[in-house]
Scaffold this active site. Structure first.
Site, short mmCIF file in Angstrom:
data_model
loop_
_atom_site.label_atom_id
_atom_site.label_comp_id
_atom_site.label_asym_id
_atom_site.label_seq_id
_atom_site.Cartn_x
_atom_site.Cartn_y
_atom_site.Cartn_z
N HIS A 1 86.36 -45.02 1.99
CA HIS A 1 87.55 -44.26 2.38
C HIS A 1 88.52 -44.16 1.21
O HIS A 1 89.11 -43.12 0.98
CB HIS A 1 88.23 -44.91 3.58
CG HIS A 1 89.35 -44.09 4.15
ND1 HIS A 1 90.05 -44.46 5.26
CD2 HIS A 1 89.89 -42.90 3.76
CE1 HIS A 1 90.97 -43.54 5.55
NE2 HIS A 1 90.89 -42.59 4.65
N GLU B 1 92.57 -38.07 -2.68
CA GLU B 1 92.60 -39.51 -2.92
C GLU B 1 93.09 -39.83 -4.32
O GLU B 1 93.84 -40.79 -4.54
CB GLU B 1 91.21 -40.12 -2.67
CG GLU B 1 90.81 -40.20 -1.22
CD GLU B 1 91.70 -41.14 -0.43
OE1 GLU B 1 91.82 -42.32 -0.81
OE2 GLU B 1 92.30 -40.68 0.57
N HIS C 1 96.46 -41.86 -4.63
CA HIS C 1 96.25 -43.27 -4.97
C HIS C 1 95.76 -43.50 -6.40
O HIS C 1 96.18 -44.45 -7.06
CB HIS C 1 95.23 -43.89 -4.00
CG HIS C 1 95.62 -43.76 -2.57
ND1 HIS C 1 96.64 -44.48 -2.00
CD2 HIS C 1 95.11 -42.98 -1.57
CE1 HIS C 1 96.75 -44.17 -0.72
NE2 HIS C 1 95.84 -43.27 -0.43
#
Length: 249
Positions: free
Chosen positions: A71, A118, A122
């Site tokens: 994830h 993502e 992040h």
């Protein structure tokens, strides 16, 4: 035109701006650049993801739905550290085959679009340490961590298998996972329409050297999933290609 060197200085300055003056003094002393200490590596079980998603989004069940997928790799309590640091397909050309298998999207967007989100949210924050200081290193690290902290292998060895019929106690999962994940990890669950507690995600807290046991004092949790509880038994649903939103009616 802004070159990569200029961009690097800009993003470095942005990361530094997230740190208080007192912390900056500590940073100079310890040669630390990052505003975070821990990072969370998150693995998702596709067979349960669609249950949590509901009917709001179209769920896409990947071919490798019988394996835990990545994830994300998330530095703690910080997001979107450099909006100008873009991800390009050329950054991942050598990793694409593995990423398509082990880090697929589970909704109706392209895999690259998922990775792009993502990275922006992040990865740009992770880039303040040398081992993660470019997109290729960041995504390669996530693939490495999936192998190092292999949920599939741990469950298979312990005969913990997906089932609509059988369920498990929380302590069963913890007994299997503690030897490989240490003490700082969390099993997350969702509740289906029948009120069953279903395992959907596993998060492990890591130090920047990828070892387990980092203790984070998180100030927020934006996850829609909640910690699995010991009060109710936990279902580990199999993936159902034909009915992913309700695999065990």
């Amino acid at each position: 035109m802004v070159n990569l060197v200029t961009l690097g200085f800009f993003c470095t300055g942005f990361l530094r701006s997230l740190v208080s003056p007192e912390e900056q003094q500590v940073e100079v002393k310890h040669s630390r650049l990052c505003p975070w200490e821990c990072m969370t590596f998150v693995q998702m079980w596709p067979g349960s993801f669609c249950v949590a998603l509901g009917r709001k989004f179209e769920c896409v069940m990947p071919k490798n739905a019988n394996n835990w997928t990545i994830h994300g790799l998330w530095p703690s309590d910080v997001m979107e550290c450099c909006t100008y640091w873009r991800l390009f397909p050329s950054d991942l050309v050598d990793l694409m085959p593995e990423l398509n298998v082990h880090w697929p999207t589970l909704i109706n967007i392209s895999n690259f679009r998922f990775w792009e989100k993502e990275w922006q949210k992040h990865g740009t924050c992770a880039g303040c340490i040398e081992t993660l200081n470019c997109p290729n290193k960041y995504f390669r690290a996530a693939l490495f961590l999936r192998t190092k902290y292999n949920i599939d292998r741990a469950f298979q060895t312990a005969a913990v298998v997906p089932s609509c019929r059988w369920n498990y106690q929380l302590k069963t999962f913890m007994g299997v996972l503690q030897p490989i994940l240490g003490d700082q990890y969390e099993l997350q669950c969702v509740t289906d329409v029948q009120g069953r507690q279903i395992l959907v995600q596993i998060k492990v807290s890591l130090h920047s050297d990828f070892s387990t046991g980092c203790i984070e004092a998180s100030s927020y949790d934006i996850s829609p999933y909640k910690p699995c509880t010991a009060e109710e038994r936990i279902f580990y649903f199999p993936a159902n290609q034909e009915n992913p939103h309700n695999p065990c009616p």
